[in-house]
Scaffold this active site. Structure first.
Site, PDB file in Angstrom:
ATOM      1  N   CYS A   1       3.585   8.191   1.326  1.00 15.44           N
ATOM      2  CA  CYS A   1       4.224   7.194   2.175  1.00 15.44           C
ATOM      3  C   CYS A   1       4.287   5.899   1.365  1.00 15.44           C
ATOM      4  O   CYS A   1       3.261   5.407   0.889  1.00 15.44           O
ATOM      5  CB  CYS A   1       3.394   7.027   3.449  1.00 15.44           C
ATOM      6  SG  CYS A   1       4.071   5.801   4.560  1.00 15.44           S
TER       7      CYS A   1
ATOM      8  N   CYS B   1       2.672  -3.536  15.161  1.00 17.96           N
ATOM      9  CA  CYS B   1       2.496  -3.219  13.740  1.00 17.96           C
ATOM     10  C   CYS B   1       1.651  -4.271  13.022  1.00 17.96           C
ATOM     11  O   CYS B   1       1.903  -5.472  13.146  1.00 17.96           O
ATOM     12  CB  CYS B   1       3.874  -3.124  13.105  1.00 17.96           C
ATOM     13  SG  CYS B   1       3.812  -3.020  11.317  1.00 17.96           S
TER      14      CYS B   1
ATOM     15  N   CYS C   1       7.874  -6.062  14.565  1.00 16.52           N
ATOM     16  CA  CYS C   1       7.516  -5.102  15.631  1.00 16.52           C
ATOM     17  C   CYS C   1       6.112  -5.444  16.145  1.00 16.52           C
ATOM     18  O   CYS C   1       5.183  -5.620  15.347  1.00 16.52           O
ATOM     19  CB  CYS C   1       7.552  -3.671  15.094  1.00 16.52           C
ATOM     20  SG  CYS C   1       9.135  -3.243  14.355  1.00 16.52           S
TER      21      CYS C   1
ATOM     22  N   GLU D   1       0.820  -1.204   0.000  1.00 17.66           N
ATOM     23  CA  GLU D   1       0.000   0.000   0.000  1.00 17.66           C
ATOM     24  C   GLU D   1       0.855   1.257   0.000  1.00 17.66           C
ATOM     25  O   GLU D   1       2.018   1.237   0.407  1.00 17.66           O
ATOM     26  CB  GLU D   1      -0.906  -0.001   1.220  1.00 17.66           C
ATOM     27  CG  GLU D   1      -0.131   0.047   2.518  1.00 17.66           C
ATOM     28  CD  GLU D   1      -1.001  -0.278   3.716  1.00 17.66           C
ATOM     29  OE1 GLU D   1      -0.952   0.478   4.685  1.00 17.66           O
ATOM     30  OE2 GLU D   1      -1.727  -1.291   3.674  1.00 17.66           O
TER      31      GLU D   1
ATOM     32  N   CYS E   1       6.610  -7.740   6.114  1.00 19.30           N
ATOM     33  CA  CYS E   1       7.846  -7.254   6.741  1.00 19.30           C
ATOM     34  C   CYS E   1       8.389  -8.327   7.670  1.00 19.30           C
ATOM     35  O   CYS E   1       7.630  -8.943   8.420  1.00 19.30           O
ATOM     36  CB  CYS E   1       7.578  -5.973   7.527  1.00 19.30           C
ATOM     37  SG  CYS E   1       9.088  -5.268   8.224  1.00 19.30           S
TER      38      CYS E   1
ATOM     39  N   CYS F   1      -0.193   1.746   9.087  1.00 16.18           N
ATOM     40  CA  CYS F   1       0.603   0.560   8.856  1.00 16.18           C
ATOM     41  C   CYS F   1      -0.089  -0.754   8.469  1.00 16.18           C
ATOM     42  O   CYS F   1      -0.363  -1.597   9.324  1.00 16.18           O
ATOM     43  CB  CYS F   1       1.399   0.352  10.147  1.00 16.18           C
ATOM     44  SG  CYS F   1       2.910  -0.509   9.886  1.00 16.18           S
TER      45      CYS F   1
END
Ligand code: SF4
Length: 382
Positions: A108, A122, A119, A95, A115, A362
């Protein structure tokens, strides 16, 4: 059998010229094509009116502008925020979000699908690592934003966003002003492709985006920070810090076990000393985890220890993510945290919340869409 199409945004002008000649067309067609792709940001071969119809047909058959297919766009904040969800050939989704402010427009951008950094706060992390994006696929999101900018209405006064009104067409820039690599993925974990995308977008003969208009955000991969300090382009650096204490940070961000805070801050200090550029620290405020005044004190001590260096702290109240059992800090706690930092001489601002109504935080929408696409694919196979 399907031949793999050539991903044109992956090619610089020399490589594109070589490819076009290999296809049996003259070199000047490559220049025209490059101009359509990068100067005019055209998204479809059929809209490249200066190219002969036969060449456009050939391109449709043998090439693609990028691997990313636009799946959906959503609008929020009265039209000032636009989010795009793209799918890769394997249906992995990424995105990009365009945010328009008076006189500036920021996109962004994602650098990976999913990923690997894990984290805990997230949504993207919940997808796991899916794949690296190619240089063209990263750059494609910036070109999308440039096109999307043309559709932003001139006068918008979103409810509750009075401080950030765009008052008239003169306040909506014709050109994108910033690209921040803060979307899905860790750019330094895909350094070569990320850096190549910057190179493509920076080309004065193409999109001509100034180096200082790029900001790369890292979770704290020290080798990437050290590499960037030797880069001839003046790209801005942001560090996702989120805690000033190794125990808390390691619990939130597994990368901290590999590159603990002292090593990270030492690399940032070396970076500012060498480049004389200001670094931003991103700090997501999570209720009861990292948002009390004791944590603010540790953060100020950490950043001031060893003398001041050019930096700024962006405080970001956590965007709600399903199933993680964490909530955003209250307005009072956010203000108290900021006021404490300011009282110690650490410049800090609370980051404006944008895109909350369209899941522009996110990876949230991509997560949902990824599930839908996977289910659709499973249904097709079955
Ligand atoms: S916060 Fe950034 S680095 Fe961490 S898991 Fe999410 S996308 Fe990856």
């Amino acid at each position: 059998m399907n031949m793999k199409k050539v991903n044109l945004l992956d090619l610089d002008l020399d490589a594109l010229t070589t490819q076009v000649k290999a296809w049996g067309y003259p070199a000047f067609r490559a220049k025209q094509l490059y101009r359509q792709l990068w100067v005019n940001a055209v998204a479809r071969f059929e809209d490249m009116s200066d190219l002969p119809a036969a060449f456009r047909d050939f391109l449709n058959e043998h090439a693609c502008i990028s691997n990313l297919r636009l799946m959906l766009e959503r609008e929020g904040d009265g039209g000032l925020t636009r989010k795009a969800v793209f799918a890769l050939p394997g249906n992995e989704t990424v995105e990009a979000v365009l945010m328009v402010y008076p006189g500036r427009a920021t996109v962004c951008v994602s650098s990976q699908a999913g990923c690997p950094m894990g984290c805990v706060f997230c949504a993207t992390a919940k997808l796991g690592f899916l794949q690296d994006l190619s240089p063209g696929d990263i750059a494609h999101q910036v070109l999308w934003a440039q096109r999307a900018l043309a559709e932003v209405p001139g006068r918008i006064e979103p409810e509750g966003a009075a401080r950030h009104r765009v008052h008239g067409p003169e306040d909506v820039p014709a050109r994108l002003t910033n690209a921040v690599f803060m979307g899905m993925g860790e750019p330094f974990n895909n350094y070569t492709n990320w850096r190549a995308s910057v190179e493509r977008l920076h080309d004065p003969g193409g999109f001509n985006f100034g180096a200082r208009n790029f900001t790369v955000s890292t979770v704290g991969l020290v080798p990437g920070i050290r590499k960037l300090m030797d880069d001839p382009l003046q790209i801005n650096l942001a560090i996702s810090l989120h805690a000033a204490d190794d125990e808390i940070r390691s619990a939130m961000m597994p990368v901290n076990k590999r590159y603990p805070i002292a090593e990270l801050i030492a690399s940032v200090r070396d970076y500012t000393e060498k480049t004389h550029r200001r670094v931003s620290f991103e700090y997501v405020l999570i209720e009861g985890k990292n948002d009390d005044l004791e944590e603010a004190r540790k953060l100020a001590d950490l950043l001031l220890m060893g003398g001041k260096f050019p930096m700024h702290v962006n405080l970001i109240p956590l965007n709600p993510v399903d199933d993680i059992g964490m909530s955003r800090s209250s307005r009072e706690r956010v203000s108290a945290f900021r006021d404490y930092l300011e009282s110690r001489g650490v410049p800090a601002t609370v980051r404006i919340q944008r895109g909350m109504d369209i899941d522009a935080a996110c990876g949230q929408l991509a997560g949902d869409l990824a599930r839908d696409l996977q289910q659709a694919a499973a249904g097709t196979k079955g």
